[in-house]
Design an enzyme around this catalytic site. Structure first.
Site, short mmCIF file in Angstrom:
data_model
loop_
_atom_site.label_atom_id
_atom_site.label_comp_id
_atom_site.label_asym_id
_atom_site.label_seq_id
_atom_site.Cartn_x
_atom_site.Cartn_y
_atom_site.Cartn_z
N HIS A 1 60.61 46.72 21.62
CA HIS A 1 59.36 46.73 20.86
C HIS A 1 59.53 46.41 19.36
O HIS A 1 58.84 45.56 18.82
CB HIS A 1 58.64 48.07 21.02
CG HIS A 1 57.36 48.15 20.25
ND1 HIS A 1 56.29 47.32 20.49
CD2 HIS A 1 56.99 48.95 19.20
CE1 HIS A 1 55.31 47.60 19.63
NE2 HIS A 1 55.71 48.58 18.85
N ARG B 1 43.86 52.12 17.90
CA ARG B 1 43.19 51.21 16.94
C ARG B 1 41.98 50.50 17.54
O ARG B 1 40.88 50.64 17.04
CB ARG B 1 44.18 50.23 16.31
CG ARG B 1 45.27 50.95 15.54
CD ARG B 1 46.15 50.04 14.72
NE ARG B 1 47.12 50.86 13.99
CZ ARG B 1 48.41 50.58 13.86
NH1 ARG B 1 48.90 49.44 14.33
NH2 ARG B 1 49.20 51.39 13.20
N HIS C 1 46.88 46.66 21.36
CA HIS C 1 46.21 47.73 20.62
C HIS C 1 44.74 47.93 21.00
O HIS C 1 43.87 47.98 20.13
CB HIS C 1 46.33 47.49 19.12
CG HIS C 1 47.61 48.01 18.52
ND1 HIS C 1 48.00 49.33 18.63
CD2 HIS C 1 48.59 47.39 17.82
CE1 HIS C 1 49.16 49.50 18.02
NE2 HIS C 1 49.55 48.33 17.52
N ASN D 1 55.96 52.16 20.31
CA ASN D 1 55.97 53.52 19.76
C ASN D 1 54.64 54.23 20.01
O ASN D 1 54.61 55.45 20.26
CB ASN D 1 56.32 53.51 18.27
CG ASN D 1 55.43 52.61 17.43
OD1 ASN D 1 55.07 51.50 17.83
ND2 ASN D 1 55.05 53.06 16.24
N HIS D 2 53.53 53.49 20.00
CA HIS D 2 52.23 54.11 20.30
C HIS D 2 52.15 54.56 21.76
O HIS D 2 51.64 55.64 22.05
CB HIS D 2 51.10 53.11 20.00
CG HIS D 2 50.87 52.91 18.53
ND1 HIS D 2 49.79 53.46 17.86
CD2 HIS D 2 51.57 52.22 17.61
CE1 HIS D 2 49.85 53.11 16.58
NE2 HIS D 2 50.91 52.34 16.40
N LYS E 1 62.76 60.19 16.92
CA LYS E 1 62.19 58.88 16.55
C LYS E 1 63.15 57.80 17.03
O LYS E 1 64.26 57.69 16.51
CB LYS E 1 61.97 58.78 15.04
CG LYS E 1 60.86 59.68 14.52
CD LYS E 1 60.54 59.39 13.05
CE LYS E 1 59.38 60.25 12.57
NZ LYS E 1 59.03 59.98 11.14
N ASP F 1 51.44 42.83 20.55
CA ASP F 1 50.73 44.10 20.61
C ASP F 1 49.22 43.89 20.83
O ASP F 1 48.58 43.16 20.07
CB ASP F 1 50.92 44.87 19.30
CG ASP F 1 52.39 45.12 18.96
OD1 ASP F 1 53.24 44.31 19.37
OD2 ASP F 1 52.68 46.10 18.26
N HIS G 1 55.38 44.82 17.13
CA HIS G 1 55.47 45.98 16.26
C HIS G 1 55.21 45.75 14.77
O HIS G 1 54.62 46.60 14.12
CB HIS G 1 56.84 46.64 16.42
CG HIS G 1 57.04 47.88 15.58
ND1 HIS G 1 56.29 49.03 15.75
CD2 HIS G 1 57.89 48.16 14.54
CE1 HIS G 1 56.69 49.95 14.88
NE2 HIS G 1 57.65 49.44 14.14
#
Length: 313
Positions: free
Chosen positions: A217, A55, A19, A84-85, A242, A17, A270
């Site tokens: 993920h 983030r 981010h 998921n982001h 979800k 990730d 994740h």
């Protein structure tokens, strides 16, 4: 199986990730390029494990970097998994595939309305036709401190504030839809939820092993048939509010038992951890925290590479 191992196994890099941290992303890429034989790197399969946004401060720049790889490294194969982001980002800017049964995205809210006030779901322009995760992503969470991570929330439960700001708009603004360039929207629209690869070599205690690889993920749910999960993931079925393999925790940590009969690598990001147990590879040392490195694993060697590695060029 040993007889099946090719003399020159293909290099596969699985990158955790990012981010929104562009410098970490670029430094990790540079380290991979330095450590891997040039011919192997130029022809490698590169699997990004998702969560490119939120983030960190530079989501827009991370997206530009990822989009540029196909032209800058034309002989590589690139796989961009949805985290998921990223799923939630795509939901907000309106590029998720429509539900296959023709239902409305508002159907995804129903099971979770008890969380709406605490999570401060988005209620601005366009919310009526938005998937649950888009509303949560752009919402304004009432609680300010994330006790699990030990950090303050940045705007929403997804920490999406820095992503909005990277495109020059304040958190929760519907103007983000116009601010995100079309090529970024196309990237978000094209992300896959799962990738399967046959004949991937991995170094084990018993020597090189030829395996199937499944990249997703968060992981595969242990209490559901693998075939059914793969079918939903390949179809990118957005009726699901979800998606467990993109956002689960304990229920996706292990390899489902049915996959242990035929050697199968399951690789994910994740979880905010670097965890390797047999053929289960979890590569998310960063967790979106500024002080943590972004990591990758290189197959078949199982070499772990970080953005923080200081290499002599």
């Amino acid at each position: 199986m040993e007889n099946s191992v090719p003399k020159k196994p293909r290099t596969v890099c699985c990158i955790g990730d990012i981010h929104g941290f562009i410098t970490k992303c670029q430094n990790l890429w540079s380290n991979l390029e330095t450590l891997i034989d040039p011919a192997d790197f130029q022809n490698a399969l590169i699997i990004f494990l998702g969560d490119y946004c939120d983030r960190g401060p530079d989501t827009a720049k991370v997206m530009d970097f990822l989009i540029s790889l196909r032209s800058n490294y034309p002989n590589q194969s690139h796989v961009f998994l949805s985290g998921n982001h990223d799923f939630a980002f795509a939901a907000f800017v309106g590029v998720l595939p429509p539900p296959p049964d023709g239902s409305e995205f508002s159907e995804t809210w129903k099971e979770y309305t008890s969380s709406e006030e605490r999570e401060g779901w988005f209620k601005g322009d366009g919310y009526e036709k938005m998937h649950l995760q888009g509303r949560r992503w752009a919402g304004t969470i009432k609680v300010k401190f994330n006790t699990v991570k030990g950090t303050d929330y940045q705007g929403s439960i997804y920490d999406a504030g820095p992503t909005f700001e990277s495109y020059g708009v304040p958190h929760g603004s519907a103007d983000l839809v116009k601010a995100v360039p079309d090529e970024h929207k196309k990237f978000l629209a094209d992300m896959v939820w799962v990738h399967e690869e046959d004949d991937v070599c991995i170094q084990t205690e018993e020597g090189l092993k030829l395996c199937k690889l499944i990249a997703v993920h968060a992981g595969l749910e242990k209490d559901k048939a693998v075939d059914e999960q793969l079918k939903t993931l390949k179809a990118r079925d957005t009726r699901v509010a979800k998606v467990g393999p993109l956002c689960g925790r304990a229920n996706v940590w292990e390899i489902p038992k049915e996959l242990t009969e035929k050697p199968t690598i399951v690789v994910s990001g994740h979880h905010g951890k670097l965890h390797i147990e047999g053929l289960r590879l979890i590569i998310d040392e960063g967790g979106g925290l500024e002080q943590n490195p972004v990591a990758a694993v290189v197959l078949p060697s199982m070499l772990i590479v970080r953005d923080t590695d200081k290499l002599s060029k």
